[in-house]
Design a protein around this motif. Structure first.
Motif, PDB file in Angstrom:
ATOM      1  N   SER A 328       4.848  65.676 -66.312  1.00  0.00           N
ATOM      2  CA  SER A 328       3.604  66.444 -66.146  1.00  0.00           C
ATOM      3  C   SER A 328       2.579  65.934 -67.148  1.00  0.00           C
ATOM      4  O   SER A 328       2.903  65.646 -68.301  1.00  0.00           O
ATOM      5  CB  SER A 328       3.852  67.946 -66.340  1.00  0.00           C
ATOM      6  OG  SER A 328       4.237  68.228 -67.668  1.00  0.00           O
ATOM      7  N   PHE A 329       1.323  65.851 -66.710  1.00  0.00           N
ATOM      8  CA  PHE A 329       0.245  65.340 -67.556  1.00  0.00           C
ATOM      9  C   PHE A 329      -0.963  66.253 -67.430  1.00  0.00           C
ATOM     10  O   PHE A 329      -1.308  66.695 -66.322  1.00  0.00           O
ATOM     11  CB  PHE A 329      -0.130  63.914 -67.145  1.00  0.00           C
ATOM     12  CG  PHE A 329      -1.326  63.380 -67.887  1.00  0.00           C
ATOM     13  CD1 PHE A 329      -1.199  62.883 -69.169  1.00  0.00           C
ATOM     14  CD2 PHE A 329      -2.585  63.392 -67.295  1.00  0.00           C
ATOM     15  CE1 PHE A 329      -2.304  62.406 -69.862  1.00  0.00           C
ATOM     16  CE2 PHE A 329      -3.693  62.917 -67.973  1.00  0.00           C
ATOM     17  CZ  PHE A 329      -3.545  62.422 -69.270  1.00  0.00           C
ATOM     18  N   GLN A 330      -1.584  66.539 -68.562  1.00  0.00           N
ATOM     19  CA  GLN A 330      -2.814  67.317 -68.577  1.00  0.00           C
ATOM     20  C   GLN A 330      -3.844  66.623 -69.450  1.00  0.00           C
ATOM     21  O   GLN A 330      -3.505  66.102 -70.524  1.00  0.00           O
ATOM     22  CB  GLN A 330      -2.567  68.726 -69.138  1.00  0.00           C
ATOM     23  CG  GLN A 330      -2.109  69.732 -68.110  1.00  0.00           C
ATOM     24  CD  GLN A 330      -2.105  71.141 -68.671  1.00  0.00           C
ATOM     25  OE1 GLN A 330      -1.688  71.370 -69.790  1.00  0.00           O
ATOM     26  NE2 GLN A 330      -2.589  72.091 -67.895  1.00  0.00           N
ATOM     27  N   GLY A 331      -5.081  66.614 -68.994  1.00  0.00           N
ATOM     28  CA  GLY A 331      -6.157  66.018 -69.765  1.00  0.00           C
ATOM     29  C   GLY A 331      -7.398  66.889 -69.741  1.00  0.00           C
ATOM     30  O   GLY A 331      -7.735  67.473 -68.696  1.00  0.00           O
ATOM     31  N   GLU A 332      -8.068  67.028 -70.877  1.00  0.00           N
ATOM     32  CA  GLU A 332      -9.271  67.841 -70.972  1.00  0.00           C
ATOM     33  C   GLU A 332     -10.354  67.092 -71.746  1.00  0.00           C
ATOM     34  O   GLU A 332     -10.045  66.339 -72.679  1.00  0.00           O
ATOM     35  CB  GLU A 332      -9.010  69.163 -71.712  1.00  0.00           C
ATOM     36  CG  GLU A 332      -8.010  70.077 -71.058  1.00  0.00           C
ATOM     37  CD  GLU A 332      -7.804  71.347 -71.870  1.00  0.00           C
ATOM     38  OE1 GLU A 332      -8.703  71.690 -72.658  1.00  0.00           O
ATOM     39  OE2 GLU A 332      -6.750  71.978 -71.726  1.00  0.00           O
ATOM     40  N   VAL A 333     -11.570  67.330 -71.355  1.00  0.00           N
ATOM     41  CA  VAL A 333     -12.721  66.870 -72.128  1.00  0.00           C
ATOM     42  C   VAL A 333     -13.505  68.122 -72.502  1.00  0.00           C
ATOM     43  O   VAL A 333     -13.938  68.889 -71.624  1.00  0.00           O
ATOM     44  CB  VAL A 333     -13.620  65.913 -71.325  1.00  0.00           C
ATOM     45  CG1 VAL A 333     -14.846  65.526 -72.146  1.00  0.00           C
ATOM     46  CG2 VAL A 333     -12.851  64.663 -70.931  1.00  0.00           C
ATOM     47  N   ARG A 334     -13.676  68.356 -73.798  1.00  0.00           N
ATOM     48  CA  ARG A 334     -14.337  69.566 -74.293  1.00  0.00           C
ATOM     49  C   ARG A 334     -15.688  69.206 -74.894  1.00  0.00           C
ATOM     50  O   ARG A 334     -15.772  68.275 -75.687  1.00  0.00           O
ATOM     51  CB  ARG A 334     -13.476  70.272 -75.312  1.00  0.00           C
ATOM     52  CG  ARG A 334     -12.119  70.723 -74.787  1.00  0.00           C
ATOM     53  CD  ARG A 334     -11.271  71.355 -75.855  1.00  0.00           C
ATOM     54  NE  ARG A 334      -9.985  71.800 -75.332  1.00  0.00           N
ATOM     55  CZ  ARG A 334      -9.022  72.349 -76.072  1.00  0.00           C
ATOM     56  NH1 ARG A 334      -9.231  72.531 -77.371  1.00  0.00           N
ATOM     57  NH2 ARG A 334      -7.887  72.721 -75.520  1.00  0.00           N
ATOM     58  N   ALA A 335     -16.708  69.953 -74.504  1.00  0.00           N
ATOM     59  CA  ALA A 335     -18.051  69.745 -75.030  1.00  0.00           C
ATOM     60  C   ALA A 335     -18.526  71.017 -75.710  1.00  0.00           C
ATOM     61  O   ALA A 335     -18.357  72.123 -75.173  1.00  0.00           O
ATOM     62  CB  ALA A 335     -19.025  69.352 -73.914  1.00  0.00           C
ATOM     63  N   TYR A 336     -19.126  70.888 -76.888  1.00  0.00           N
ATOM     64  CA  TYR A 336     -19.610  72.031 -77.650  1.00  0.00           C
ATOM     65  C   TYR A 336     -21.142  71.931 -77.764  1.00  0.00           C
ATOM     66  O   TYR A 336     -21.682  70.910 -78.190  1.00  0.00           O
ATOM     67  CB  TYR A 336     -18.990  72.036 -79.053  1.00  0.00           C
ATOM     68  CG  TYR A 336     -17.481  71.945 -79.038  1.00  0.00           C
ATOM     69  CD1 TYR A 336     -16.709  73.094 -78.919  1.00  0.00           C
ATOM     70  CD2 TYR A 336     -16.843  70.709 -79.119  1.00  0.00           C
ATOM     71  CE1 TYR A 336     -15.323  73.018 -78.885  1.00  0.00           C
ATOM     72  CE2 TYR A 336     -15.466  70.623 -79.086  1.00  0.00           C
ATOM     73  CZ  TYR A 336     -14.704  71.775 -78.980  1.00  0.00           C
ATOM     74  OH  TYR A 336     -13.332  71.699 -78.945  1.00  0.00           O
ATOM     75  N   PHE A 337     -21.811  72.985 -77.379  1.00  0.00           N
ATOM     76  CA  PHE A 337     -23.277  72.973 -77.373  1.00  0.00           C
ATOM     77  C   PHE A 337     -23.801  74.009 -78.351  1.00  0.00           C
ATOM     78  O   PHE A 337     -23.177  75.023 -78.608  1.00  0.00           O
ATOM     79  CB  PHE A 337     -23.824  73.259 -75.975  1.00  0.00           C
ATOM     80  CG  PHE A 337     -23.367  72.253 -74.948  1.00  0.00           C
ATOM     81  CD1 PHE A 337     -24.019  71.022 -74.839  1.00  0.00           C
ATOM     82  CD2 PHE A 337     -22.309  72.532 -74.089  1.00  0.00           C
ATOM     83  CE1 PHE A 337     -23.626  70.113 -73.892  1.00  0.00           C
ATOM     84  CE2 PHE A 337     -21.905  71.620 -73.147  1.00  0.00           C
ATOM     85  CZ  PHE A 337     -22.557  70.402 -73.035  1.00  0.00           C
TER      86      PHE A 337
END
Length: 337
Positions: A328-337
């Motif tokens: 199983s693989f999970q990927g996230e891109v998080r942006a903070y504004f």
């Protein structure tokens, strides 16, 4: 009502208690298949039950059924901390007690909440959790705990289930040098499951689990741990006695990446055998490892690309009697504004 009180020296405690009288419509729990590895439960055909599993194929939700009936809802928690240095001048010692209660049913007497009968159809749920621990914190660190829980589930329209668990354990950490320390965590646990849904679910077990680790802090950015896993379980399932043993190793590492990221990985290799040649064991035994050889890996990468953007990736693999070459693989891109 909510009651809170706190003594800063040496006792701190907080109590929360809420009781409601309300009309509640009966509910029943439904398990729905969402695809391999996409749910939080797996179905165990041996015991005819659903087991909590982050790699399972099912999710659960409750649906309304029947007319509304009067119910009592109780939720409470108690947290007590005692600093023994301030109390009796016993340095570096802290005692903690935590307790939680959650109840819903037509009758709210003491026995209904704390000693429910498996055949009582007036109770929807009664969950009790207690933990008592002593912490010794100096150069050596030691924690000793006692824990027990009771989970009564009456939301299944076919019948009721009760899960009892009792545990005693200790966690000991001893530095050997500036870069080397040894840690040992041991647990002794008894589990009993009763059900009126299916006699296949009735089971009990008693056993211990030990994790001995050699921890190396090589420098500011690199940690390595090597562990030896041992365990033993005995009990009864489906009127058959079982007696099993486990041995394995654990390897883990943590790497800091230029103060912008962190990579950590863990590998578990465990072999479980059963002396009576049974082909299955209760899912609670040996910390969830099944019979045979299990190889599990877990890796996670966190990295900050800039002050406002970061990525998180995780990769899990399992190869055992339940999951063959599961990835199983999970990927996230998080942006903070």
């Amino acid at each position: 009502d909510i009651i809170k009180h706190e003594f800063s020296n040496p006792l701190r405690w907080g109590i929360k208690l809420r009781k409601e009288e309300t009309l509640v419509q009966n509910r029943t729990v439904v398990y729905d298949s969402v695809g391999l590895g996409m749910g939080q439960y797996r179905y165990d055909p041996v015991f005819n039950t659903y087991i909590s599993d982050p790699n399972g194929s099912f999710v659960s939700y409750s649906v309304l059924s029947g007319e509304k009936i009067p119910n009592t809802v109780i939720r409470g928690s108690q947290n007590i901390t005692l600093d023994m240095e301030k109390f009796i001048n016993l340095s570096n010692t802290v005692i903690r007690f935590n307790s939680r209660q959650e109840f819903q049913g037509q009758n709210s007497g003491f026995n209904h909440i704390f000693q429910p009968e498996i055949s009582d159809s007036s109770i929807s749920q009664s969950n009790i959790f207690n933990r008592f621990e002593i912490n010794f914190n100096n150069i050596r660190r030691l924690m000793i705990w006692l824990e027990n829980s009771q989970n009564f589930n009456g939301l299944d329209s076919r019948g009721n289930n009760i899960f009892y668990s009792n545990e005693i354990g200790f966690d000991f950490n001893q530095p050997l040098s500036k870069i080397l320390s040894i840690r040992n965590q041991s647990e002794i646990r008894s589990i009993n499951v009763e059900s009126t849904v299916s006699a296949l679910r009735n089971r009990n077990s008693y056993g211990w689990w030990n994790d001995l680790e050699m921890q190396m802090r090589l420098n500011y950015s690199l940690d390595l741990d090597f562990g030896l896993l041992l365990g033993s379980e005995t009990g009864v399932q489906k009127e058959n006695n079982f007696n099993g043993n486990a041995i394995g190793i654990n390897l883990s590492s943590r790497i800091l990446l230029n103060e912008k990221g962190r990579f950590q990985t863990e590998i578990n290799y465990v072999k479980v055998v059963e002396e009576n040649n049974l082909t299955y064991l209760p899912p609670e035994t040996f910390n969830g490892f099944p019979l045979g050889i299990s190889l599990r890996t877990n890796s996670r990468l966190t990295y900050s690309i800039s002050r406002s953007i970061s990525i998180v990736m995780s990769l899990n693999t399992i190869d055992d009697n339940r999951y063959s070459n599961f990835i199983s693989f999970q990927g996230e891109v998080r942006a903070y504004f």
